[in-house]
Design a protein around this motif. Structure first.
Motif, short mmCIF file in Angstrom:
data_model
loop_
_atom_site.label_atom_id
_atom_site.label_comp_id
_atom_site.label_asym_id
_atom_site.label_seq_id
_atom_site.Cartn_x
_atom_site.Cartn_y
_atom_site.Cartn_z
N SER A 47 -5.98 -7.47 -1.58
CA SER A 47 -7.07 -6.52 -1.33
C SER A 47 -6.67 -5.54 -0.23
N ILE A 48 -5.94 -6.00 0.77
CA ILE A 48 -5.46 -5.10 1.82
C ILE A 48 -4.48 -4.09 1.23
N LEU A 49 -3.56 -4.58 0.40
CA LEU A 49 -2.60 -3.68 -0.25
C LEU A 49 -3.31 -2.66 -1.15
N ASP A 50 -4.30 -3.13 -1.93
CA ASP A 50 -5.05 -2.22 -2.81
C ASP A 50 -5.78 -1.16 -2.01
N GLY A 51 -6.39 -1.56 -0.91
CA GLY A 51 -7.09 -0.59 -0.05
C GLY A 51 -6.14 0.44 0.51
N ILE A 53 -3.26 1.38 -0.80
CA ILE A 53 -2.81 2.24 -1.90
C ILE A 53 -3.90 3.25 -2.26
N ARG A 54 -5.16 2.79 -2.33
CA ARG A 54 -6.26 3.72 -2.62
C ARG A 54 -6.36 4.81 -1.57
N ALA A 55 -6.21 4.44 -0.31
CA ALA A 55 -6.28 5.43 0.77
C ALA A 55 -5.16 6.46 0.63
N ASP A 59 -5.63 10.45 -0.05
CA ASP A 59 -5.00 11.45 0.82
C ASP A 59 -4.15 12.42 0.00
N GLU A 60 -3.39 11.87 -0.93
CA GLU A 60 -2.53 12.73 -1.75
C GLU A 60 -3.36 13.65 -2.64
N LEU A 61 -4.46 13.13 -3.22
CA LEU A 61 -5.34 13.97 -4.03
C LEU A 61 -5.94 15.10 -3.21
#
Length: 180
Positions: A47-51, A53-55, A59-61
């Motif tokens: 869940s930490i990794l997913d969060g 990656i989502r962040a 940021d990239e978007l």
């Protein structure tokens, strides 16, 4: 030459001995060995990794959206400049013969002509809209609309009006196809 100075000699090492024995409970040892053997990530870590990656994706978007907006503005500015240059060159060609400054006058005259053309089209549309070409279809269509307004809760009660409207449209289609 300088190799002897860069070597460390073993006698300079200091070793400390632990006088208190260290022991771990079997639960801690088992948990650590289970984690070492398991190749999958724990749900908490996942869940930490997913969060994370989502962040990074967010940021990239956002970065891409800002870049897209900048590019869009640059394109709009380039198109505006191109159109202005084209209008200026057209106005310059029109005013070469008479020696006057007709740049603004030429553009204004062209705009007034375009405005009059649009007005004529609107008037023509309005006049065509006022004179119904097919009064039977218009009357039956209005009857259907009125029936639906009166019977909002029971729209199925309007079936006779709908049938009349369909029949008038069918007659209009047949007349059109016969005229071809």
């Amino acid at each position: 030459m300088g190799a002897s100075q860069s070597r460390s000699d073993a006698p300079d090492e200091k070793v400390f001995q632990n006088e208190t024995p260290i022991s771990f409970s079997p639960n801690v040892v088992n948990q650590l060995s289970d984690r070492q053997e398991a190749t999958e990530t724990t749900p908490e870590r996942q869940s930490i990794l997913d969060g994370h990656i989502r962040a990074r994706i967010r940021d990239e978007l956002e970065h891409l959206r800002r870049d897209e907006e900048v590019v869009r503005q640059e394109i709009e500015q380039a198109l505006e400049k191109e159109n202005l240059d084209r209008e200026t060159s057209m106005a310059g060609k029109a005013s070469e013969g008479d020696g006057t400054q007709a740049g603004d006058v030429r553009n204004s005259a062209a705009l007034l002509g375009d405005l009059e053309e649009v007005r004529a089209k609107i008037e023509k549309y309005q006049s065509n809209k006022k004179i119904p070409e097919y009064p039977e279809v218009e009357q039956s269509g209005n009857a259907v609309a009125e029936c639906y307004k009166k019977n909002k809760a029971a729209a199925l009660d309007c079936w006779p009006e709908v049938t009349k409207f369909k029949a008038s449209v069918d007659r209009l289609e047949q007349a059109y196809f016969r005229s071809l």
